[in-house]
Design a protein around this motif. Structure first.
Motif, PDB file in Angstrom:
ATOM      1  N   THR A  42       7.710 -85.191  28.080  1.00 15.72           N
ATOM      2  CA  THR A  42       7.934 -85.147  26.621  1.00 15.72           C
ATOM      3  C   THR A  42       6.919 -86.334  25.952  1.00 15.72           C
ATOM      4  OG1 THR A  42       9.996 -84.243  26.874  1.00 15.72           O
ATOM      5  CG2 THR A  42       9.593 -84.942  24.800  1.00 15.72           C
ATOM      6  N   ILE A  43       6.102 -85.946  25.242  1.00 14.34           N
ATOM      7  CA  ILE A  43       5.385 -86.962  24.580  1.00 14.34           C
ATOM      8  C   ILE A  43       5.682 -87.193  23.108  1.00 14.34           C
ATOM      9  CG2 ILE A  43       2.813 -87.453  24.099  1.00 14.34           C
ATOM     10  CD1 ILE A  43       2.211 -85.155  26.245  1.00 14.34           C
ATOM     11  N   PHE A  44       6.087 -88.211  23.080  1.00 12.52           N
ATOM     12  CA  PHE A  44       6.342 -88.699  21.503  1.00 12.52           C
ATOM     13  C   PHE A  44       5.218 -89.216  20.678  1.00 12.52           C
ATOM     14  CE2 PHE A  44       9.976 -88.667  23.808  1.00 12.52           C
ATOM     15  CZ  PHE A  44      11.078 -87.912  23.181  1.00 12.52           C
ATOM     16  N   GLN A  45       4.747 -88.633  19.728  1.00 12.60           N
ATOM     17  CA  GLN A  45       3.360 -89.033  18.937  1.00 12.60           C
ATOM     18  C   GLN A  45       3.708 -89.570  17.622  1.00 12.60           C
ATOM     19  OE1 GLN A  45       0.311 -85.855  19.289  1.00 12.60           O
ATOM     20  NE2 GLN A  45       1.122 -84.812  17.592  1.00 12.60           N
ATOM     21  N   ARG A  46       2.884 -90.456  17.099  1.00 13.72           N
ATOM     22  CA  ARG A  46       2.835 -90.760  15.644  1.00 13.72           C
ATOM     23  C   ARG A  46       1.947 -89.972  15.031  1.00 13.72           C
ATOM     24  NH1 ARG A  46       1.717 -96.970  14.691  1.00 13.72           N
ATOM     25  NH2 ARG A  46      -0.436 -96.208  15.213  1.00 13.72           N
ATOM     26  N   SER A  47       0.937 -89.554  15.609  1.00 10.55           N
ATOM     27  CA  SER A  47      -0.015 -88.607  14.857  1.00 10.55           C
ATOM     28  C   SER A  47      -0.953 -87.906  15.911  1.00 10.55           C
ATOM     29  CB  SER A  47      -0.724 -89.333  13.749  1.00 10.55           C
ATOM     30  OG  SER A  47      -1.655 -90.434  14.296  1.00 10.55           O
ATOM     31  N   PRO A  48      -1.533 -86.832  15.751  1.00  5.28           N
ATOM     32  CA  PRO A  48      -2.651 -86.322  16.750  1.00  5.28           C
ATOM     33  C   PRO A  48      -3.923 -87.134  16.590  1.00  5.28           C
ATOM     34  CG  PRO A  48      -2.441 -84.985  14.848  1.00  5.28           C
ATOM     35  CD  PRO A  48      -1.476 -85.968  14.545  1.00  5.28           C
ATOM     36  N   ASN A  49      -4.492 -86.925  17.795  1.00  7.57           N
ATOM     37  CA  ASN A  49      -5.933 -87.616  17.848  1.00  7.57           C
ATOM     38  C   ASN A  49      -7.026 -86.650  17.797  1.00  7.57           C
ATOM     39  OD1 ASN A  49      -5.084 -90.463  18.239  1.00  7.57           O
ATOM     40  ND2 ASN A  49      -4.113 -89.748  19.897  1.00  7.57           N
ATOM     41  N   TYR A  50      -8.185 -87.041  17.660  1.00 14.72           N
ATOM     42  CA  TYR A  50      -9.610 -86.129  17.832  1.00 14.72           C
ATOM     43  C   TYR A  50      -9.735 -86.471  19.267  1.00 14.72           C
ATOM     44  CZ  TYR A  50     -10.274 -85.799  12.920  1.00 14.72           C
ATOM     45  OH  TYR A  50     -10.270 -85.422  11.618  1.00 14.72           O
ATOM     46  N   VAL A  51      -9.852 -85.330  19.977  1.00 14.93           N
ATOM     47  CA  VAL A  51     -10.094 -85.609  21.546  1.00 14.93           C
ATOM     48  C   VAL A  51     -11.470 -84.621  21.789  1.00 14.93           C
ATOM     49  CG1 VAL A  51      -9.260 -84.986  23.943  1.00 14.93           C
ATOM     50  CG2 VAL A  51      -7.666 -85.482  22.038  1.00 14.93           C
ATOM     51  N   ALA A  52     -12.322 -85.220  22.445  1.00 14.58           N
ATOM     52  CA  ALA A  52     -13.646 -84.645  22.700  1.00 14.58           C
ATOM     53  C   ALA A  52     -13.653 -84.436  24.173  1.00 14.58           C
ATOM     54  CB  ALA A  52     -14.877 -85.628  22.157  1.00 14.58           C
ATOM     55  N   PRO A  53     -14.373 -83.485  24.855  1.00 11.44           N
ATOM     56  CA  PRO A  53     -14.458 -83.287  26.051  1.00 11.44           C
ATOM     57  C   PRO A  53     -15.165 -84.643  26.859  1.00 11.44           C
ATOM     58  CG  PRO A  53     -15.304 -81.291  24.799  1.00 11.44           C
ATOM     59  CD  PRO A  53     -15.176 -82.244  24.085  1.00 11.44           C
ATOM     60  N   LYS A  54     -14.759 -84.905  28.158  1.00 15.11           N
ATOM     61  CA  LYS A  54     -15.176 -85.823  28.928  1.00 15.11           C
ATOM     62  C   LYS A  54     -16.135 -85.247  30.011  1.00 15.11           C
ATOM     63  CE  LYS A  54     -13.876 -90.271  31.322  1.00 15.11           C
ATOM     64  NZ  LYS A  54     -12.706 -91.106  31.505  1.00 15.11           N
ATOM     65  N   ILE A  55     -17.409 -85.259  29.793  1.00 15.93           N
ATOM     66  CA  ILE A  55     -18.325 -84.676  30.618  1.00 15.93           C
ATOM     67  C   ILE A  55     -18.762 -85.668  31.865  1.00 15.93           C
ATOM     68  CG2 ILE A  55     -20.492 -83.467  30.756  1.00 15.93           C
ATOM     69  CD1 ILE A  55     -18.418 -82.242  28.740  1.00 15.93           C
ATOM     70  N   ASP A  56     -17.725 -85.591  32.813  1.00 14.55           N
ATOM     71  CA  ASP A  56     -18.096 -86.613  33.883  1.00 14.55           C
ATOM     72  C   ASP A  56     -18.752 -85.902  35.110  1.00 14.55           C
ATOM     73  OD1 ASP A  56     -17.622 -88.853  35.480  1.00 14.55           O
ATOM     74  OD2 ASP A  56     -15.495 -88.817  35.739  1.00 14.55           O
ATOM     75  N   LYS A  57     -19.142 -86.802  35.981  1.00 10.19           N
ATOM     76  CA  LYS A  57     -19.799 -86.155  37.177  1.00 10.19           C
ATOM     77  C   LYS A  57     -20.005 -87.402  38.355  1.00 10.19           C
ATOM     78  CE  LYS A  57     -24.428 -87.040  35.551  1.00 10.19           C
ATOM     79  NZ  LYS A  57     -25.852 -86.478  35.384  1.00 10.19           N
ATOM     80  N   ALA A  58     -20.002 -86.717  39.224  1.00  6.00           N
ATOM     81  CA  ALA A  58     -20.328 -87.739  40.423  1.00  6.00           C
ATOM     82  C   ALA A  58     -21.867 -87.988  40.637  1.00  6.00           C
ATOM     83  CB  ALA A  58     -19.495 -87.323  41.769  1.00  6.00           C
ATOM     84  N   TYR A  59     -22.225 -89.202  41.045  1.00  7.75           N
ATOM     85  CA  TYR A  59     -23.715 -89.244  41.026  1.00  7.75           C
ATOM     86  C   TYR A  59     -24.079 -89.002  42.617  1.00  7.75           C
ATOM     87  CZ  TYR A  59     -23.951 -91.738  36.619  1.00  7.75           C
ATOM     88  OH  TYR A  59     -24.201 -92.025  35.455  1.00  7.75           O
ATOM     89  N   LYS A  60     -25.254 -88.257  42.635  1.00  5.02           N
ATOM     90  CA  LYS A  60     -25.619 -87.972  44.016  1.00  5.02           C
ATOM     91  C   LYS A  60     -26.491 -89.206  44.857  1.00  5.02           C
ATOM     92  CE  LYS A  60     -24.765 -83.412  43.394  1.00  5.02           C
ATOM     93  NZ  LYS A  60     -23.894 -82.960  44.139  1.00  5.02           N
ATOM     94  N   PRO A  61     -26.555 -89.153  46.106  1.00  6.84           N
ATOM     95  CA  PRO A  61     -27.121 -90.428  46.786  1.00  6.84           C
ATOM     96  C   PRO A  61     -28.527 -90.397  46.497  1.00  6.84           C
ATOM     97  CG  PRO A  61     -25.827 -89.033  48.316  1.00  6.84           C
ATOM     98  CD  PRO A  61     -25.833 -88.118  46.893  1.00  6.84           C
ATOM     99  N   TRP A  62     -29.391 -89.598  46.035  1.00  7.82           N
ATOM    100  CA  TRP A  62     -30.789 -89.589  45.582  1.00  7.82           C
ATOM    101  C   TRP A  62     -30.660 -90.230  44.313  1.00  7.82           C
ATOM    102  CZ3 TRP A  62     -32.416 -87.766  40.863  1.00  7.82           C
ATOM    103  CH2 TRP A  62     -31.711 -87.057  40.233  1.00  7.82           C
TER     104      TRP A  62
END
Length: 544
Positions: A231-251
């Motif tokens: 259960t999450i008790f929030q005061r107000s909602p937030n602007y949430v943007a996608p987190k475009i994450d990735k693992a880096y390759k050895p090259w």
């Protein structure tokens, strides 16, 4: 934009003093987080070794040592969340997680012999300026080596004297926990996200989370994966943007490690992409409106339901007023049937749950505060007394302010890293810290070269600077109608920089020595900017 002028000028100043038989200023750095460690690295690279870092914990890392909650990580791309003078080409992914950032801090501490300058378990209790000697006295509550930092009988009080103090305490180091009626009656584990209790098994528990900010958005998804109910008790909602994450390759690691221009260009590309985001944070900016409208449209289409009504998901304040959060698993998490978002304020806590003002009882067997930090009382709880015994916290009663976020009139030889109005909502804070490190190094070089006893900003330029900051702040989203950790109860924004970081770079490129009173054995004087520029030119010619 690094331009390590400070390091070069300090190195030249030290060479000019070599063989003179006079000792340089003794420097105390308070805090061994990334800011304090970065300052120490630059001092070492300049050949300056008479410094001590005071760290209250038993390890370096600051906020990255403390925040070990599940999913803890950074929302700034890794390659820009590092210093240009201490780059790391082998970050594992685009957005590094807490263990890797802590490892970076530990690597900084291990370089150049810095660890030998750190006093661990040494909490600075007070800083007092002695008018008669022009030095600072540091009262330190210190733990004996090998003893417990938690037990009071293992601690001793000591005093240290320094000529020059750099406070690298940061803004995110003291957890804020609200005083809620009945919390002492709760029959279950209670802890703050920044003091995560790893001994508590949350599997199959009813977990209550107070707050929905930057830490909650990271730890709630992994907690929800094991908990019976969240259960999450929030005061107000937030602007949430996608987190475009990735693992880096050895090259990619090989390319950045062996082709120096590639790493520099990559850092620059990240910097400018983030820098352009400030256009969205101007008050009433068309880019901000565009983001708000698209966000509201997408959320209404994909998320709004009877269980998650529009007020629980769509903020009623402009984008940027509170920090924009990055997550790709927040919304999928809160859509799960065992996860509930509650917007009604908390009335009290009972033995087996939380009661909200609408009279509903929400069962809970574990309580986690994700309520952020005390960010407005800079340097607290350290007592700071300047010239003539003036109390810094009393001076800041209406809201902290400092010239360029670093110096305060009445407090000679005291410099702040990550001080008032130097936080960001759109770019990497380490860029700002690096600018401050360079600026402070130049001021230290002026002391060494001029054999000065003190350097103190004058009140007029400090007040002029802060008036300008607040005027510009009114034209930003941070002055909007929301409650945030950026501003005081009166609405004064004390934490954020009100513009592009390029502007801060220009303003900190070289100290305006006309803004300072420089004190030597011959008495106080005001050095002209022209004289100081000539000295810098001389320092650079010496180096050449």
């Amino acid at each position: 934009m690094p331009l390590q002028i400070g390091r070069r000028s300090l190195a030249a100043a030290l060479r000019s003093r070599a063989g003179s038989g006079t000792s340089g200023p003794r420097v105390a750095i308070v805090g061994a987080g990334l800011s304090g460690l970065g300052m120490a690295v630059q001092l070492e690279l300049a050949g300056f070794s008479d410094y001590t870092l005071f760290e209250k914990s038993d390890e370096v890392g600051g906020t990255w040592r403390d925040n070990t909650y599940p999913g803890s990580g950074c929302d700034v791309p890794s390659h820009l969340y590092s210093f240009s003078f201490a780059t790391k080409s082998d970050w594992s992914r685009k957005y590094a997680e807490q263990p890797e950032i802590l490892g970076y801090a530990q690597a900084l501490a291990g370089s150049h012999g810095i660890r030998s300058h750190i006093r661990f378990g040494a909490e600075v209790i007070s800083l007092r300026y002695r008018d008669e000697t022009g030095t600072w006295m540091l009262e330190v509550d210190r733990c004996e080596p090998g003893a417990s930092t938690a037990r009071s009988h293992d601690r001793v009080r000591e005093e240290f004297e320094a000529d020059f103090v750099i406070a690298a305490c940061g803004q995110l180091n003291r957890p804020s926990t609200p005083d809620i009626r009945g919390i002492e009656d709760f029959d279950g584990p209670v802890f703050h996200s920044a003091r995560w209790d790893h001994s508590v098994d949350l599997a199959s528990r009813d977990v209550a989370v107070v707050g929905n900010g930057a830490s909650a958005i990271q730890f709630v998804p992994p907690v929800a994966a094991v908990a019976k109910r969240v259960t999450i008790f929030q005061r107000s909602p937030n602007y949430v943007a996608p987190k475009i994450d990735k693992a880096y390759k050895p090259w990619w690691h090989w390319t950045l490690a062996h082709i120096t221009p590639a790493e520099r260009l990559y850092r620059w590309s990240i910097y400018w992409r983030l820098e352009l985001r400030f256009f969205a944070f101007r008050r009433g900016a068309w880019m901000g409106k565009l983001i708000e409208n698209r966000f509201s449209r997408e959320v209404r289409k994909a998320l709004v339901s009877e269980e998650l009504p529009e007020p629980a998901l769509i903020p009623d304040f402009p984008v940027g007023c509170k920090r924009i959060l990055l997550s790709s698993d927040w919304y999928p998490t809160i859509l799960q049937p065992h996860v509930h978002v509650v917007s009604s304020p908390i009335s009290r806590i009972e033995r087996d749950g939380v009661v909200t003002e609408d009279g509903l009882h929400h069962p809970a067997t574990a309580l986690i505060f994700a309520t952020g930090f005390d960010t407005l009382d800079f340097l607290a709880p350290i007592e700071v007394k300047g010239r003539d015994g003036v109390d810094l916290h009393e001076t800041w009663r209406a809201g902290a302010e400092a010239n360029l976020g670093m110096t305060v009139a009445g407090f000679p030889n005291l410099f702040l890293l990550y001080g008032p109005n130097t936080n960001l909502g759109h770019n990497s804070i380490l860029f700002m810290v690096e600018r401050q490190i360079d600026y402070i190094s130049q001021c230290l070089a002026a002391m060494v070269r001029g054999d000065l006893e003190s350097i103190e900003v004058r009140r007029e330029p400090m007040e002029r600077f802060n008036h300008s900051v607040q005027e510009k702040m009114r034209r930003t989203a941070w002055a909007g109608s929301c409650r945030s950790w950026y501003k005081t109860a009166s609405g004064k924004v004390t934490n954020n920089w009100p513009g592009f970081t390029v502007r801060y770079w220009l303003e900190t490129l070289r100290p305006k020595m006309d803004d300072f009173v420089l004190d030597s054995s011959e008495g106080p004087r005001q050095r002209s900017g022209a004289v100081f520029v000539a000295e810098l030119a001389e320092a650079h010619s010496d180096e050449a």
